[in-house]
Structure formats: structure tokens, C-alpha cells
Design a protein around this motif. Sequence first.
Motif, PDB file in Angstrom:
ATOM      1  N   TRP A  36       0.831  -1.199   0.000  1.00 28.19           N
ATOM      2  CA  TRP A  36       0.000   0.000   0.000  1.00 28.19           C
ATOM      3  C   TRP A  36       0.872   1.260   0.000  1.00 28.19           C
ATOM      4  CZ3 TRP A  36      -4.349   1.983  -1.255  1.00 28.19           C
ATOM      5  CH2 TRP A  36      -4.768   3.192  -0.717  1.00 28.19           C
ATOM      6  N   ARG A  37       1.938   1.225   0.795  1.00 28.90           N
ATOM      7  CA  ARG A  37       2.811   2.401   0.911  1.00 28.90           C
ATOM      8  C   ARG A  37       3.771   2.540  -0.271  1.00 28.90           C
ATOM      9  NH1 ARG A  37       3.037   0.654   6.504  1.00 28.90           N
ATOM     10  NH2 ARG A  37       4.963  -0.442   6.019  1.00 28.90           N
ATOM     11  N   ARG A  38       4.136   1.427  -0.893  1.00 34.05           N
ATOM     12  CA  ARG A  38       5.188   1.474  -1.916  1.00 34.05           C
ATOM     13  C   ARG A  38       4.732   0.998  -3.293  1.00 34.05           C
ATOM     14  NH1 ARG A  38      10.184  -0.953   1.530  1.00 34.05           N
ATOM     15  NH2 ARG A  38      10.259   0.694   3.084  1.00 34.05           N
ATOM     16  N   ALA A  39       3.466   0.986  -3.543  1.00 34.91           N
ATOM     17  CA  ALA A  39       2.966   0.505  -4.837  1.00 34.91           C
ATOM     18  C   ALA A  39       3.543   1.306  -5.998  1.00 34.91           C
ATOM     19  CB  ALA A  39       1.443   0.560  -4.870  1.00 34.91           C
ATOM     20  N   ASP A  40       3.889   2.555  -5.748  1.00 36.72           N
ATOM     21  CA  ASP A  40       4.431   3.396  -6.814  1.00 36.72           C
ATOM     22  C   ASP A  40       5.818   2.928  -7.273  1.00 36.72           C
ATOM     23  OD1 ASP A  40       5.433   4.159  -4.274  1.00 36.72           O
ATOM     24  OD2 ASP A  40       6.017   6.118  -5.064  1.00 36.72           O
ATOM     25  N   ARG A  41       6.452   2.044  -6.530  1.00 34.80           N
ATOM     26  CA  ARG A  41       7.765   1.525  -6.913  1.00 34.80           C
ATOM     27  C   ARG A  41       7.676   0.372  -7.901  1.00 34.80           C
ATOM     28  NH1 ARG A  41      11.297   1.618  -1.361  1.00 34.80           N
ATOM     29  NH2 ARG A  41      10.998   3.824  -0.934  1.00 34.80           N
ATOM     30  N   PHE A  42       6.479  -0.144  -8.096  1.00 31.90           N
ATOM     31  CA  PHE A  42       6.301  -1.243  -9.044  1.00 31.90           C
ATOM     32  C   PHE A  42       6.459  -0.716 -10.465  1.00 31.90           C
ATOM     33  CE2 PHE A  42       3.373  -3.680 -11.829  1.00 31.90           C
ATOM     34  CZ  PHE A  42       4.091  -4.861 -11.850  1.00 31.90           C
ATOM     35  N   GLU A  43       7.321  -1.370 -11.236  1.00 38.27           N
ATOM     36  CA  GLU A  43       7.550  -1.013 -12.638  1.00 38.27           C
ATOM     37  C   GLU A  43       6.846  -2.051 -13.512  1.00 38.27           C
ATOM     38  OE1 GLU A  43       9.145   1.535 -14.063  1.00 38.27           O
ATOM     39  OE2 GLU A  43       9.525   2.451 -12.116  1.00 38.27           O
ATOM     40  N   PRO A  44       5.674  -1.723 -14.065  1.00 35.41           N
ATOM     41  CA  PRO A  44       4.901  -2.706 -14.833  1.00 35.41           C
ATOM     42  C   PRO A  44       5.665  -3.340 -15.991  1.00 35.41           C
ATOM     43  CG  PRO A  44       3.667  -0.662 -14.573  1.00 35.41           C
ATOM     44  CD  PRO A  44       5.024  -0.425 -14.019  1.00 35.41           C
ATOM     45  N   LYS A  45       6.563  -2.592 -16.603  1.00 35.55           N
ATOM     46  CA  LYS A  45       7.290  -3.136 -17.754  1.00 35.55           C
ATOM     47  C   LYS A  45       8.524  -3.935 -17.334  1.00 35.55           C
ATOM     48  CE  LYS A  45       5.830   0.187 -21.158  1.00 35.55           C
ATOM     49  NZ  LYS A  45       4.935   1.058 -21.029  1.00 35.55           N
ATOM     50  N   ALA A  46       8.935  -3.781 -16.089  1.00 36.17           N
ATOM     51  CA  ALA A  46      10.177  -4.415 -15.644  1.00 36.17           C
ATOM     52  C   ALA A  46       9.968  -5.755 -14.943  1.00 36.17           C
ATOM     53  CB  ALA A  46      10.935  -3.474 -14.713  1.00 36.17           C
ATOM     54  N   ALA A  47       8.813  -5.948 -14.310  1.00 35.62           N
ATOM     55  CA  ALA A  47       8.640  -7.161 -13.503  1.00 35.62           C
ATOM     56  C   ALA A  47       7.215  -7.677 -13.585  1.00 35.62           C
ATOM     57  CB  ALA A  47       8.983  -6.862 -12.050  1.00 35.62           C
ATOM     58  N   SER A  48       7.097  -8.973 -13.402  1.00 33.11           N
ATOM     59  CA  SER A  48       5.782  -9.596 -13.276  1.00 33.11           C
ATOM     60  C   SER A  48       5.232  -9.224 -11.906  1.00 33.11           C
ATOM     61  CB  SER A  48       5.947 -11.109 -13.377  1.00 33.11           C
ATOM     62  OG  SER A  48       4.905 -11.783 -12.730  1.00 33.11           O
ATOM     63  N   PRO A  49       3.957  -8.844 -11.810  1.00 35.04           N
ATOM     64  CA  PRO A  49       3.424  -8.449 -10.508  1.00 35.04           C
ATOM     65  C   PRO A  49       3.532  -9.545  -9.459  1.00 35.04           C
ATOM     66  CG  PRO A  49       1.745  -8.222 -12.227  1.00 35.04           C
ATOM     67  CD  PRO A  49       2.976  -8.741 -12.868  1.00 35.04           C
ATOM     68  N   ILE A  50       3.271 -10.793  -9.827  1.00 33.75           N
ATOM     69  CA  ILE A  50       3.303 -11.855  -8.837  1.00 33.75           C
ATOM     70  C   ILE A  50       4.740 -12.139  -8.409  1.00 33.75           C
ATOM     71  CG2 ILE A  50       3.301 -13.795 -10.449  1.00 33.75           C
ATOM     72  CD1 ILE A  50       1.463 -13.541  -7.051  1.00 33.75           C
ATOM     73  N   SER A  51       5.691 -12.013  -9.310  1.00 28.22           N
ATOM     74  CA  SER A  51       7.096 -12.200  -8.928  1.00 28.22           C
ATOM     75  C   SER A  51       7.531 -11.098  -7.970  1.00 28.22           C
ATOM     76  CB  SER A  51       8.002 -12.175 -10.159  1.00 28.22           C
ATOM     77  OG  SER A  51       7.691 -13.243 -10.998  1.00 28.22           O
ATOM     78  N   TRP A  52       7.115  -9.886  -8.248  1.00 31.09           N
ATOM     79  CA  TRP A  52       7.461  -8.753  -7.398  1.00 31.09           C
ATOM     80  C   TRP A  52       6.864  -8.947  -6.006  1.00 31.09           C
ATOM     81  CZ3 TRP A  52       5.063  -3.913  -5.754  1.00 31.09           C
ATOM     82  CH2 TRP A  52       5.986  -2.902  -5.469  1.00 31.09           C
TER      83      TRP A  52
END
Length: 189
Positions: free
Chosen positions: A65-81
Amino acid sequence: MSDDRATAAREKLRAAMVRLSEGDRAALEEIYSATHAKLFGICLRILKDRKEAEDALQDVYLTLWRRADRFEPKAASPISWLATFARNRAIDRLRTGKVRAGAVPVDEAMELADEAPRADRLLEDAERSARIHHCLDELEEPTRSSIRSAFLEGRTYAELAEESDTPLGTMKSRIRRGLAKLKTCLDYQ
């Protein structure tokens, strides 16, 4: 599940992650529903304690919730992240030394294989189950109840025929025709 469905489930999760990074609270519920079983499994395998695993999982979603903005959609699979988050939270709990005896040693935790089904696989299974029950509900009685009894309850055709006072051949034909209709319905779902 087909590759198309797996891709669709992955893209749905990826879109929810992006929405969460934009502050959409509903996206967190969607992410939780799609991933909690797998992430809990990771935590439980490392910590070997249900309460500790639940606490670690809660930490995962709070951090998300606090760090969702750090997710890079093009760089990583969401489930792996997210799986990396879960593994790291569980290992952090091990390192504090407050985890009960029986947990995996910290050195071994990083090498622990993730044997739980992938989140997209769990989603596919739930969708498949919903489609089967929908198609079963489309069948007429007594075909529907005969198929449910035979395949979901493990009853034999002979038991069903005797119970309904129906000839065995008629029961077999009823179920065979019903299964054909069920297959057609599933092919179009």
C-alpha cells in the motif's frame, strides 16, 4: 488454463497494481484476492508458523500500500514482485529472532522453492469452477442432479439408477447426454 487466460490474469493483476500506485483502494482488494494464497504459502514455508506467516503477509500488503508506486509494470511480473516482498518479509521476521522454533534457518530461506500454485493459476481454477457450476445449472433436472451426484459426490450409475427407480441404461444415457451438453456449454464460456 490456456495461455490466453494466464496472460489475461497477469494483465489484470498488473493493471490493479498500476491503479493501486495511483491511490485506488479497491485495487488493493483485487490484488489481495488474486495473490494472498500464494503469498501466504511463501511466508508459511519459511516461517513454519501460521500466526507468524499471517503477520508477515499483513506486512506485505501494508508495504505494498505504501510502496505501490515503486512497481515497474514493464520491468517485472506483478506476482514475482509480490513473491519477493513476501519472501523478504518472512526472512526479516526470521532475522529479528522473535520467530518460534521450527522456522527455516535464514540461510536456507532464500533457496526455498515456491511450490504453491501461481496466483494466476488459482484465479484460473476459480474461474473454471464457476463456469462448470454455471453450465451445470443450465442443465435440466434430473440430468443436473445425476451428474452432480455421479461426479461431485462419487456415486455410481447403478446407485443413482436404483435410487431414482430408473433403468441403468437410461441413467447412463441421461448422464452421457448431459455431459455432452455440459461440454458444449463449457466450450462457449
